[in-house]
Write a protein that holds these residues in place. Sequence first.
Motif, short mmCIF file in Angstrom:
data_model
loop_
_atom_site.label_atom_id
_atom_site.label_comp_id
_atom_site.label_asym_id
_atom_site.label_seq_id
_atom_site.Cartn_x
_atom_site.Cartn_y
_atom_site.Cartn_z
N ASN A 150 -32.38 55.00 -75.85
CA ASN A 150 -33.42 55.43 -74.92
C ASN A 150 -33.21 54.79 -73.55
O ASN A 150 -32.33 53.95 -73.36
N THR A 151 -34.02 55.16 -72.58
CA THR A 151 -33.86 54.69 -71.21
C THR A 151 -34.00 53.18 -71.10
O THR A 151 -33.24 52.54 -70.38
N ALA A 152 -34.96 52.61 -71.81
CA ALA A 152 -35.16 51.16 -71.75
C ALA A 152 -33.93 50.42 -72.29
O ALA A 152 -33.51 49.41 -71.72
N GLU A 153 -33.34 50.92 -73.36
CA GLU A 153 -32.13 50.30 -73.91
C GLU A 153 -30.95 50.46 -72.95
O GLU A 153 -30.17 49.53 -72.76
N ALA A 154 -30.85 51.64 -72.34
CA ALA A 154 -29.75 51.89 -71.40
C ALA A 154 -29.83 50.96 -70.19
O ALA A 154 -28.81 50.52 -69.68
N GLU A 155 -31.03 50.66 -69.75
CA GLU A 155 -31.20 49.76 -68.60
C GLU A 155 -30.75 48.34 -68.91
O GLU A 155 -30.44 47.58 -67.99
N LYS A 156 -30.70 47.97 -70.17
CA LYS A 156 -30.28 46.62 -70.55
C LYS A 156 -28.76 46.49 -70.66
O LYS A 156 -28.25 45.39 -70.76
N LEU A 167 -21.61 58.06 -70.24
CA LEU A 167 -21.10 57.16 -71.27
C LEU A 167 -22.01 55.97 -71.53
O LEU A 167 -21.94 55.35 -72.59
N LEU A 168 -22.87 55.67 -70.59
CA LEU A 168 -23.82 54.57 -70.75
C LEU A 168 -24.65 54.75 -72.02
O LEU A 168 -24.97 53.78 -72.72
N LEU A 169 -24.94 55.98 -72.36
CA LEU A 169 -25.77 56.26 -73.54
C LEU A 169 -25.08 55.88 -74.84
O LEU A 169 -25.73 55.72 -75.87
N ASN A 170 -23.75 55.71 -74.81
CA ASN A 170 -22.99 55.33 -76.00
C ASN A 170 -22.55 53.88 -75.99
O ASN A 170 -21.81 53.45 -76.87
N ALA A 171 -22.96 53.14 -74.98
CA ALA A 171 -22.49 51.77 -74.81
C ALA A 171 -23.18 50.81 -75.78
O ALA A 171 -24.34 51.00 -76.15
N ASN A 172 -22.43 49.80 -76.16
CA ASN A 172 -22.92 48.72 -77.01
C ASN A 172 -23.03 47.46 -76.15
O ASN A 172 -22.06 46.75 -75.97
N ARG A 173 -24.16 47.22 -75.57
CA ARG A 173 -24.48 46.06 -74.72
C ARG A 173 -23.79 46.06 -73.37
O ARG A 173 -24.35 45.60 -72.40
N ILE A 174 -22.55 46.53 -73.29
CA ILE A 174 -21.84 46.56 -72.02
C ILE A 174 -21.11 47.89 -71.86
O ILE A 174 -20.75 48.54 -72.84
N LEU A 175 -20.92 48.27 -70.60
CA LEU A 175 -20.15 49.46 -70.26
C LEU A 175 -18.99 48.98 -69.38
O LEU A 175 -19.21 48.38 -68.33
N ASP A 213 -23.02 44.36 -63.02
CA ASP A 213 -23.36 43.00 -63.39
C ASP A 213 -22.20 42.04 -63.22
O ASP A 213 -22.39 40.83 -63.14
N LEU A 214 -20.98 42.59 -63.17
CA LEU A 214 -19.79 41.76 -63.05
C LEU A 214 -18.65 42.61 -62.51
O LEU A 214 -18.49 43.76 -62.91
N HIS A 215 -17.87 42.02 -61.62
CA HIS A 215 -16.65 42.65 -61.12
C HIS A 215 -15.46 41.79 -61.54
O HIS A 215 -15.45 40.58 -61.31
N ARG A 251 -20.36 35.09 -70.52
CA ARG A 251 -21.33 34.32 -69.72
C ARG A 251 -22.49 35.20 -69.28
O ARG A 251 -23.63 34.74 -69.26
N ILE A 252 -22.22 36.45 -68.92
CA ILE A 252 -23.34 37.29 -68.46
C ILE A 252 -24.15 37.88 -69.62
O ILE A 252 -25.24 38.35 -69.43
N LEU A 253 -23.57 37.82 -70.83
CA LEU A 253 -24.30 38.32 -72.00
C LEU A 253 -25.25 37.28 -72.58
O LEU A 253 -26.13 37.62 -73.37
N GLN A 254 -25.06 36.03 -72.20
CA GLN A 254 -25.94 34.98 -72.72
C GLN A 254 -27.33 35.14 -72.16
O GLN A 254 -27.50 35.44 -70.98
N PRO A 255 -28.33 34.94 -73.03
CA PRO A 255 -29.73 35.09 -72.56
C PRO A 255 -30.13 34.02 -71.56
O PRO A 255 -29.59 33.02 -71.43
#
Length: 179
Positions: A2-8, A72-80, A114-116, A175-179
């Motif tokens: 859903n949209t909220a998950e995609a935004e994360k 493709l964002l809709l199929n991503a697992n935590r990162i794209l 979020d990262l380059h 590092r960027i995945l850490q809460p």
Amino acid sequence: MNTAEAEKVKRIAIVGPECTGKTDLAMALASHYQTVWVPEYARNYIDRLERPYTEDDLYTIAQWQLFTEDSLLLNANRILICDTDLTIIKVWSEHKYNRVDPKIMALMKARTYDLHLLTYVDIPWEDDPQREHPDKREYFFNLYKHELEQQGIMPVEIRGTRSERVTTAISAIDRILQP
């Protein structure tokens, strides 16, 4: 998703000169994180053209690159993992045409990552019909680095052997995945 998950989902952009291992790195990272990666749309687009590309094509490429990311964002697992971003189109346009279409700049300003990861030129050149400047990779590396810094982005430089590159990238992403 859903949209909220995609935004994360964290967006990772891989930027660098021609033939510096961006696609290889994107595939390796997608495999490691069991997620999807976004190919560089320009390659497919230019392959299908029956003429040399023009400045007007760059805006079309930019639009489709972002559309592909969003799809493709809709199929991503935590990162794209994105095998490019519009920084490359901007720098390329400035180099080849001495200007950048304001519509490309608007698209670029509206998209954040979020990262380059910035790939260095320390791997061998491989000929490819779409690659134009084997003698200017260091020049373009410096242009991309400068452009990112002008945007307030401090990229993680990716250098070394394939395994060193993947390890550096994974460390930065973790590092960027850490809460």
